[in-house]
Scaffold this motif. Structure first.
Motif, short mmCIF file in Angstrom:
data_model
loop_
_atom_site.label_atom_id
_atom_site.label_comp_id
_atom_site.label_asym_id
_atom_site.label_seq_id
_atom_site.Cartn_x
_atom_site.Cartn_y
_atom_site.Cartn_z
N LEU A 102 0.80 -1.22 0.00
CA LEU A 102 0.00 0.00 0.00
C LEU A 102 0.84 1.28 0.00
N GLU A 103 2.15 1.17 0.18
CA GLU A 103 2.98 2.37 0.31
C GLU A 103 2.89 3.32 -0.89
N PRO A 104 2.87 2.84 -2.14
CA PRO A 104 2.69 3.79 -3.26
C PRO A 104 1.36 4.52 -3.18
N ILE A 105 0.29 3.82 -2.76
CA ILE A 105 -1.02 4.45 -2.63
C ILE A 105 -0.99 5.50 -1.52
N LYS A 106 -0.33 5.18 -0.42
CA LYS A 106 -0.22 6.15 0.68
C LYS A 106 0.56 7.39 0.24
N ALA A 107 1.53 7.20 -0.65
CA ALA A 107 2.26 8.37 -1.17
C ALA A 107 1.32 9.30 -1.92
N VAL A 108 0.40 8.72 -2.68
CA VAL A 108 -0.57 9.53 -3.42
C VAL A 108 -1.49 10.29 -2.47
N LEU A 109 -1.90 9.65 -1.39
CA LEU A 109 -2.89 10.24 -0.49
C LEU A 109 -2.31 11.18 0.55
N LYS A 166 -18.43 5.51 14.21
CA LYS A 166 -18.53 6.56 13.20
C LYS A 166 -17.15 7.08 12.75
N GLU A 167 -16.12 6.24 12.93
CA GLU A 167 -14.76 6.64 12.55
C GLU A 167 -14.59 6.76 11.05
N GLU A 168 -15.53 6.17 10.28
CA GLU A 168 -15.45 6.27 8.83
C GLU A 168 -15.51 7.72 8.36
N LYS A 169 -16.12 8.61 9.16
CA LYS A 169 -16.18 10.02 8.79
C LYS A 169 -14.79 10.66 8.71
N LEU A 170 -13.86 10.08 9.44
CA LEU A 170 -12.50 10.62 9.45
C LEU A 170 -11.80 10.43 8.10
N LEU A 171 -12.36 9.57 7.26
CA LEU A 171 -11.78 9.30 5.93
C LEU A 171 -12.23 10.31 4.88
N ASN A 172 -13.22 11.14 5.19
CA ASN A 172 -13.80 12.02 4.17
C ASN A 172 -12.78 12.86 3.41
N PRO A 173 -11.77 13.46 4.09
CA PRO A 173 -10.79 14.25 3.33
C PRO A 173 -10.01 13.41 2.32
N LEU A 174 -9.87 12.11 2.60
CA LEU A 174 -9.12 11.25 1.67
C LEU A 174 -9.91 11.01 0.39
N TYR A 175 -11.23 10.95 0.50
CA TYR A 175 -12.05 10.81 -0.71
C TYR A 175 -11.86 12.03 -1.62
N LYS A 176 -11.79 13.20 -1.01
CA LYS A 176 -11.56 14.42 -1.79
C LYS A 176 -10.20 14.36 -2.49
N ARG A 177 -9.18 13.90 -1.75
CA ARG A 177 -7.84 13.80 -2.35
C ARG A 177 -7.82 12.77 -3.48
N ALA A 178 -8.53 11.66 -3.27
CA ALA A 178 -8.56 10.62 -4.30
C ALA A 178 -9.25 11.10 -5.57
N LYS A 179 -10.34 11.84 -5.41
CA LYS A 179 -11.09 12.30 -6.58
C LYS A 179 -10.37 13.40 -7.35
N SER A 180 -9.57 14.20 -6.63
CA SER A 180 -8.83 15.28 -7.29
C SER A 180 -7.40 14.88 -7.63
N LEU A 181 -6.97 13.73 -7.10
CA LEU A 181 -5.57 13.29 -7.21
C LEU A 181 -4.62 14.41 -6.78
N GLU A 182 -4.95 15.01 -5.64
CA GLU A 182 -4.12 16.09 -5.11
C GLU A 182 -3.97 15.91 -3.61
#
Length: 460
Positions: free
Chosen positions: A202-209, A418-434
Motif C-alpha cells: 500500500l505504500e505507493p497508494i499512501k504516497a498519493v494520499l 462513526k470513525e469512517e467520517k475521518l476518511l472524508n478528506p481522503l475521498y476528496k484527495r482521491a477524486k482530485s488526485l491532489e
C-alpha cells in the motif's frame, strides 16, 4: 553471541509479543513543527514556558528532564498520553495512550492543540500541519540536550566519513525539521506476515494520499521528501534498515532472516550513549571489540568496548512498515497532515487492518499501479513525486483509491464508532488526485505565499 542466539533474541523481542494480541488497539503519535512567524529561530524559552503551562493546566506529571534540568517530557498517568519533543525543541510530539476509538484521541488532541496554540500565538509562534518546517533555515540546529538525541545528531553528522558509493544528502539535522504522523496497531501472530506484506504494497497508494513534506525552494519535485531524508542519511547506510522491504517476507523465518541482515549503530553502556559505524547485527555480536564514540566534558571521545547482550535493546530498524517490540505494526511513512485532517492516516490504517485479505486481493488484481515491471521500492519512489508517472491512467488510479477507501470505510462502520467520517478528506484527495504537498506546490508556483498555507494547514 552466536547467530542462533541473536535469532532467538530477535524472535522473543519482535515475534513473541504478537502471540499475546487479541483486541485491536491503536496508538497515535503526532509530530508538529513549531514556527516562529517572525522568521527568526524558535524561542526555546517560550517553548519551555509552554511545557510548564501545559503541565499545570492538564495535570500531567513530569516524565523527563534534559541535562539543563529543563522539562522535556510530560505524561498523563490516566490516559497514557505523552507530551514531548522529537530530536529538538523545534518539533513538538504528542503520543496518545492506546485506544479503541479514534474519536477519543481526536477529542484530546483538539483540546491540547487549542491550548498550545493559544500560548504560542501570543508570542507570534504557531503550530501547523506540514511535514517540513517551512522556516527550518531560521531555526537553531541544536538537539535536545540529552544523551540520546545528542548521540543521534552526532551519528547523522558522520555521513562525510562514509560517503564512498553512498549518495548522502547534507542535512543531518533533518530530524529537527521533519514531522511525521505515525500509527501503531496491534497485530496477532497469525496475521503478521500478511499484514506486513499488504501494508508494504500500500505504500505507493499512501504516497498519493498523504504526501506533505516539501523542501520549499530546494527539491520541489518531491511531494514527500521525508523518504529521501531518511534513506540518504546515515540511517540508510544499510538500505535494509529503512524504506521498503526489498523482497516481501513470506513467513516468519524469512522475516527473521531479514531482520538479522539489518544493522545496529548505537547502544548505552555504563551510563554513556555510544555510537559506532552501522554494523549488521549478527556481525556486531560476533566481534570481540567495537570502536565507538561517546560524549563527555563538552567533547567526543573514542572508545573501544565489548558487545553485551543488553546492547540488543538498542537495535531498531526504521522500515515504513515496522514491527515493534510491543506486538504492534508501526506505520512510519506518513507526513504530518493538515491539522483539521490529522486523523485521516490513523483511520486509514485502522480501517484496513482487519481487511488484509480483501486488500491483498484488490492489489493482486490491480493494473492501475501494480502488476507493472516495477518493484514496490520503485513504485514508492515514483509516487512520492509531485507529479504522477507517465504510465498511470488517472481514471483507473482514482478507481483504485476509492476502492481501497471504501473497504476501510466499511470496516470502520462495522466498528460502530462513526470513525469512517475521518476518511472524508481522503475521498476528496482521491477524486482530485491532489495531496497536501501537491496543493502547496501548486500554491507556491502560482505566486502564493507559504504563510497562507502555514495558517490554513494549522487550522482545526
Amino acid at each position: 553471541m552466536k547467530r542462533e542466539e541473536v535469532k532467538k533474541l530477535m524472535y522473543r523481542r519482535f515475534i513473541e509479543p504478537t502471540k499475546l494480541k487479541k483486541d485491536v488497539f491503536t496508538g497515535v503519535e503526532l509530530e508538529l513543527p513549531i514556527i516562529n512567524l517572525n522568521k527568526t529561530a524558535v524561542d526555546f524559552k517560550l517553548v519551555h514556558k509552554l511545557t510548564v503551562k501545559f503541565k499545570n493546566y492538564f495535570n500531567f506529571k513530569i516524565k523527563d528532564r534534559d541535562e539543563n534540568n529543563v522539562i522535556c517530557a510530560l505524561e498523563d498517568q490516566v490516559t497514557g498520553d505523552i507530551y514531548t519533543f522529537d530530536c529538538s525543541y523545534n518539533n513538538l510530539e504528542i503520543s496518545f495512550g492506546k485506544e479503541k476509538n479514534l474519536y477519543h484521541v481526536k477529542e484530546r488532541f483538539e483540546e491540547y492543540y487549542k491550548f498550545i496554540q493559544d500560548v504560542l500565538n501570543k508570542e507570534n509562534h504557531t503550530l501547523t500541519g506540514l511535514g517540513i518546517n517551512p522556516y527550518r533555515k531560521h531555526n537553531k540546529r541544536l538537539p535536545i540536550p540529552n544523551g540520546r538525541y545528542r548521540m543521534l545528531y552526532h551519528h547523522l553528522c558522520l555521513y562525510k566519513l562514509y560517503g564512498d558509493g553512498i549518495n548522502f544528502h547534507d542535512m543531518p539535522e533533518f530530524g529537527m525539521f521533519t514531522s511525521a504522523s505515525q500509527t501503531h496497531i496491534d497485530v496477532n501472530f497469525d496475521d503478521l506476515i500478511l499484514a506486513l506484506s499488504v501494508f508494504s504494497k500500500l505504500e505507493p497508494i499512501k504516497a498519493v494520499l498523504f504526501s506533505n513534506s516539501v523542501l520549499n525552494g530546494e527539491n520541489m519535485e518531491l511531494a514527500c521528501s521525508r523518504d529521501m531524508l531518511w534513506e540518504d542519511s546515515m540511517h540508510g547506510y544499510n538500505k535494509k534498515n529503512i524504506g521498503m522491504f526489498d523482497t516481501l517476507p513470506q513467513n516468519i523465518e524469512e522475516l527473521l532472516e531479514y531482520l538479522l541482515s539489518t544493522s545496529i549503530y548505537c547502544t548505552e553502556q555504563e551510563g554513556k550513549y555510544l555510537n559506532f559505524q552501522p554494523t549488521v547485527v549478527t556481525e556486531f555480536f560476533k566481534k570481540d571489540e567495537i570502536n565507538g564514540e561517546y560524549f563527555e566534558g563538552g567533547k567526543y571521545h573514542e572508545i573501544i568496548f565489548k558487545p553485551k547482550k543488553g546492547d540488543f535493546n538498542y537495535f531498531r530498524p526504521f522500515k515504513f512498515v515496522d514491527l515493534t517490540f510491543r506486538g504492534t505494526i508501526e506505520f512510519r511513512s506518513v507526513c504530518c497532515q493538515p491539522i483539521n485532517e490529522t486523523m485521516t492516516a490513523h483511520a486509514f490504517h485502522l480501517g484496513l487492518i482487519n481487511q488484509i485479505d480483501e486488500v491483498n486481493q484488490i492489489l493482486d488484481e490491480d493494473t492501475a499501479i501494480f502488476n507493472k515491471p516495477y518493484s514496490l521500492t520503485e513504485l514508492r519512489k515514483m509516487f512520492v513525486k509531485s507529479y504522477l508517472p507517465e504510465f498511470v491512467e488517472e481514471k483507473e488510479l482514482k478507481k483504485l483509491l476509492i476502492k481501497i477507501l471504501d473497504l476501510a470505510s466499511k470496516s470502520l462502520k462495522e466498528r460502530g464508532n462513526k470513525e469512517e467520517k475521518l476518511l472524508n478528506p481522503l475521498y476528496k484527495r482521491a477524486k482530485s488526485l491532489e495531496n497536501p504537498a501537491q496543493r502547496l506546490i501548486k500554491h507556491l508556483n502560482s505566486g502564493g505565499k507559504i504563510e497562507e498555507l502555514i495558517h490554513e494547514y494549522g487550522k482545526l
